[in-house]
Design a protein around this motif. Structure first.
Motif, PDB file in Angstrom:
ATOM      1  N   PHE A 178       7.460   9.453   5.787  1.00 14.40           N
ATOM      2  CA  PHE A 178       7.230  10.673   6.489  1.00 14.40           C
ATOM      3  C   PHE A 178       7.398  10.899   7.911  1.00 14.40           C
ATOM      4  N   THR A 179       7.020   9.855   8.554  1.00 19.45           N
ATOM      5  CA  THR A 179       7.070  10.020  10.290  1.00 19.45           C
ATOM      6  C   THR A 179       8.495   9.600  10.521  1.00 19.45           C
TER       7      THR A 179
ATOM      8  N   VAL B  41       0.370   4.094   0.202  1.00 19.63           N
ATOM      9  CA  VAL B  41      -0.079   5.291   1.138  1.00 19.63           C
ATOM     10  C   VAL B  41       0.449   5.045   2.621  1.00 19.63           C
ATOM     11  N   SER B  42       0.422   3.726   2.983  1.00 23.64           N
ATOM     12  CA  SER B  42       1.047   3.259   4.119  1.00 23.64           C
ATOM     13  C   SER B  42       2.588   3.585   4.242  1.00 23.64           C
TER      14      SER B  42
ATOM     15  N   LYS C  34      -0.565  -0.848  12.400  1.00 23.37           N
ATOM     16  CA  LYS C  34      -0.730   0.066  11.773  1.00 23.37           C
ATOM     17  C   LYS C  34      -1.891   1.206  12.481  1.00 23.37           C
ATOM     18  N   PRO C  35      -1.619   2.589  12.470  1.00 23.29           N
ATOM     19  CA  PRO C  35      -0.487   3.146  11.894  1.00 23.29           C
ATOM     20  C   PRO C  35       0.614   3.342  12.819  1.00 23.29           C
TER      21      PRO C  35
ATOM     22  N   LYS D  24       4.056   5.926   2.516  1.00 26.59           N
ATOM     23  CA  LYS D  24       3.990   7.507   2.632  1.00 26.59           C
ATOM     24  C   LYS D  24       4.282   7.911   3.997  1.00 26.59           C
ATOM     25  N   ILE D  25       3.087   7.365   4.613  1.00 31.39           N
ATOM     26  CA  ILE D  25       3.076   7.847   6.161  1.00 31.39           C
ATOM     27  C   ILE D  25       4.358   7.394   6.995  1.00 31.39           C
TER      28      ILE D  25
ATOM     29  N   THR E 145      -2.309  -4.391   9.591  1.00 31.78           N
ATOM     30  CA  THR E 145      -3.699  -3.652  10.053  1.00 31.78           C
ATOM     31  C   THR E 145      -4.483  -4.847  11.064  1.00 31.78           C
TER      32      THR E 145
ATOM     33  N   ASP F 158       0.871  -1.158  -0.099  1.00 29.60           N
ATOM     34  CA  ASP F 158       0.100   0.156  -0.039  1.00 29.60           C
ATOM     35  C   ASP F 158       0.805   1.133  -0.130  1.00 29.60           C
TER      36      ASP F 158
END
Lengths: 131, 514
Positions: A20-21, A13-14, A116-117, A16-17, A94, A11
């Motif tokens: 970034f974090t 999006v996962s 997650k997250p 990306k998070i 998840t 995924d």
């Protein structure tokens, strides 16, 4: 201190998070994201065989089509011990299914099971060593 | 002349009412006999005299324990007389009185049911007494024997009935004499005429081929003496050639040295039980599979719901951080909205699936398959033309099915849509659909020449929820799952056989009741 991270999750999006974090929490962290586990395995094969050691934290998702987290680990186990020694592997998912959690914790290569997250608090606790 | 005191007084043996009927036309002989009776222990018997047959028959409404019958009557002769008397005095003991010439006939009367005969010229009270006593006793024994016989017959009948009801037959094998006997139940179970002689050869000729070997080994055991057991085998019932299932159990009779003398066994027709067992196992398998499907469904749905939720939470946390640029903020908000949409999609898919599972309340009608396919083709006419698709259908053998039209439409639509999505690049897409009726099932067979699926790898997941196998082709992984759910909610089954680059063959089966 250069901290190297490898993220394997289908995924984007996962990823990306996570990317970034990590960068926000850990200064100077190097993050490589892989949406296709096969590409992740190829990368390990090509870059971790040399003499120079590159301690890396691998964050691996379980639920991926075709090659899921467990299959990835199976293939990873086939690498040399010298490769194994360079990685700290964390399973991320998840899933709230406790059998997944137990299976992850029981695996010899897996350091821990994260849900997650991935929050900044989690990352701080795990990867920033208290001085 | 009657002399009461002539002989020492014996006790009278007349139990409550010994009635004697004397049929004698000669008065002199009649007197002789009466006198002899009076001197005997039967002196207190009630004596009735008749001088001819018709007279005698007029007393037919009375019960006589003893009938003394002269063969030479004016209105009847010999055996005929005996028969008539027997007819009317069934319960009476019959003693025939003969003259010198009648002895041969007298002997024949014994066969007609007379108990004894007396020569009139040799009658004295002693002989009379002895003869009567003997005859009464003989009669009693014969009655007893008849009763025992009757009981035996009844027992046999009960046993036969019981065996018939329980569908059991019994057999006895005499080891020493190599003699086999079957009860009526065995003949019935095997569908054999009862005139046939019981034999192991005959038995083996009925047994189902595959079971013959095991059976013969077991028969050996029976004789040579390994512990009794039960044997299961199939056989062909002779009167209707039906294949039936049987269970045989047996035990031994041994003598005091432990030698086996006889084997007693039963054979039970267990076809009904076997079928019930098979049904039950099939049912259990289905339930287990449905349960697994449900578990998988739950697992997958929860994952597909949790993922967007986790992402939304992740972004929300990031947005709280310091030092986020304006463009980053915008990007993240966009991604949050995307995740919300994804979440909504899953909820909608879930809704759709649940609706299918519940909506059997929809009206069933006779659905003409050709019409359904034509409707589908009409709705995608342009794509069919641009992709140059060839569709062959043949519903001649089974043109219509009593079912829900919208489901059949949706099922076929999904299959056709998949065939177009997964066509082989260089081949003209060709689709075949036909229907048939086989073994009480209505079958629809769908074939295409597309890229197929590697069933050796993906057999378990083919109809799975959100499962996809070709990442290069667009799709959610919902199509086949929906098809399966719809087929199953119509009470049918779907199976797939396929090989990479050899297209797919879907087989849909529905119950066919008319």
């Amino acid at each position: 201190m250069l901290t190297r991270f490898m993220l394997v999750d289908d995924d984007p999006v996962s990823n990306k998070i996570c990317d970034f974090t990590i960068k926000k929490v850990i200064a100077g962290a190097e993050v490589k994201c892989f949406q296709y586990p096969a590409e992740g395995l190829d990368f390990i094969r090509e870059n971790y065989g040399n003499v120079s050691l590159k301690p890396t934290i691998l964050i691996l998702d379980i639920n991926m089509p075709e090659i899921n987290g467990w299959l990835f680990l199976e293939k990873f186990m086939q690498f040399d011990k010298s490769v194994h020694d360079q990685f700290s592997i964390y399973i991320v998912s998840t899933s709230i299914d406790h059998t997944d959690r137990e299976r992850a914790k029981a695996h010899p290569m897996v350091k821990d099971y994260l849900q997650k997250p991935l929050s900044s608090t989690m990352l701080r606790e795990l990867f920033i060593k208290p001085n | 002349m009657v002399h009461y005191g002539k002989t020492p007084q014996k006790r009278s043996f007349v139990k409550n009412g010994l009635q004697i009927l004397l049929v004698e036309d000669n008065p002199g002989d009649a007197i002789l006999i009466k006198e002899a009776l009076r001197e005997s222990v039967y002196r207190d018997a009630q004596l009735v005299t008749a001088a001819c047959l018709s007279d005698a028959l007029s007393y037919a409404n009375q019960t006589f324990l003893l009938v003394l019958l002269d063969l030479g009557l004016p209105d009847s002769e010999g055996l005929e007389t005996v028969r008539k008397i027997n007819q009317y005095f069934k319960d009476g003991v019959l003693i025939v009185l003969t003259g010198l010439d009648d002895e041969k006939v007298a002997v024949e009367t014994l066969r007609e049911g007379a108990q004894n005969y007396l020569n009139k010229n040799e009658i004295d009270f002693k002989i009379l007494e002895r003869t009567i006593r003997f005859s009464l006793e003989r009669h009693r024994i014969i009655q007893q024997l008849k009763s025992v016989d009757k009981q035996l017959l009844e027992s046999k009948y009960f046993l036969e009935q019981a065996q018939a009801i329980a569908q059991i037959g019994s057999w006895v094998y005499d080891i020493k004499n190599d003699h086999l006997e079957w009860s009526a139940g065995i003949y019935k179970i095997f569908g054999l005429g009862t005139e046939l002689k019981a034999s192991t050869e005959l038995f083996y000729s009925l047994v189902y081929n595959e079971d013959l070997e095991t059976l013969k080994i077991n028969e050996e055991k029976v004789i040579t003496g390994i512990e009794p057991d039960s044997m299961y085998f199939r056989f062909v019932r002779q009167n209707d050639q039906a294949i039936r299932h049987a269970l045989s159990e047996y035990r031994y009779e041994t003598n005091e040295h432990g030698e086996r003398l006889k084997v007693f066994g039963i054979v039970k027709d267990i076809t009904m039980q076997k079928k019930a067992e098979e049904e039950r196992e099939k049912f259990i398998k289905e339930i287990v599979q449905r349960h697994k499907d449900l578990e998988q469904f739950t697992y997958i749905v929860s994952h597909n719901l949790r993922l967007p939720v986790a992402n939304i939470l992740g972004f929300a946390e990031i947005l709280k951080m310091e030092g986020i640029t304006a463009s980053e903020r915008e990007e993240f908000i966009e991604l949050i909205i995307n995740s919300v949409f994804k979440l909504d999609e899953v909820v909608k898919d879930l809704n759709q699936v649940l609706q299918i599972r519940q909506a059997i309340h929809e009206k069933k009608e006779l659905v003409v398959l050709e019409q359904v396919v034509l409707d589908i083709l009409e709705s995608i006419r342009q794509i069919l033309q641009s992709e140059n698709v060839a569709i062959h259908m043949d519903f001649a053998k089974a043109p219509a099915l009593f079912s829900i039209k919208s489901y059949l439409y949706s099922i076929l639509y999904n299959l056709i849509s998949n065939s177009l999505k997964y066509r082989q690049r260089d081949l003209q897409p060709i689709i075949h659909v036909h229907s048939e009726i086989q073994n009480d099932l209505f079958r629809i067979i769908y074939k295409d020449n597309g890229t197929g699926i590697d069933m050796s790898k993906y057999r378990q997941d083919v109809f799975g929820l959100y499962k996809r196998f070709h990442s290069k082709v667009e799709g959610k992984g919902l199509g086949l799952y929906m098809v399966k759910t719809q087929v199953e909610s119509l009470g049918g089954k779907i199976s797939l056989s396929s090989e990479p680059n050899k297209g797919v063959v879907f087989t849909l089966e529905f119950e066919w009741t008319i």
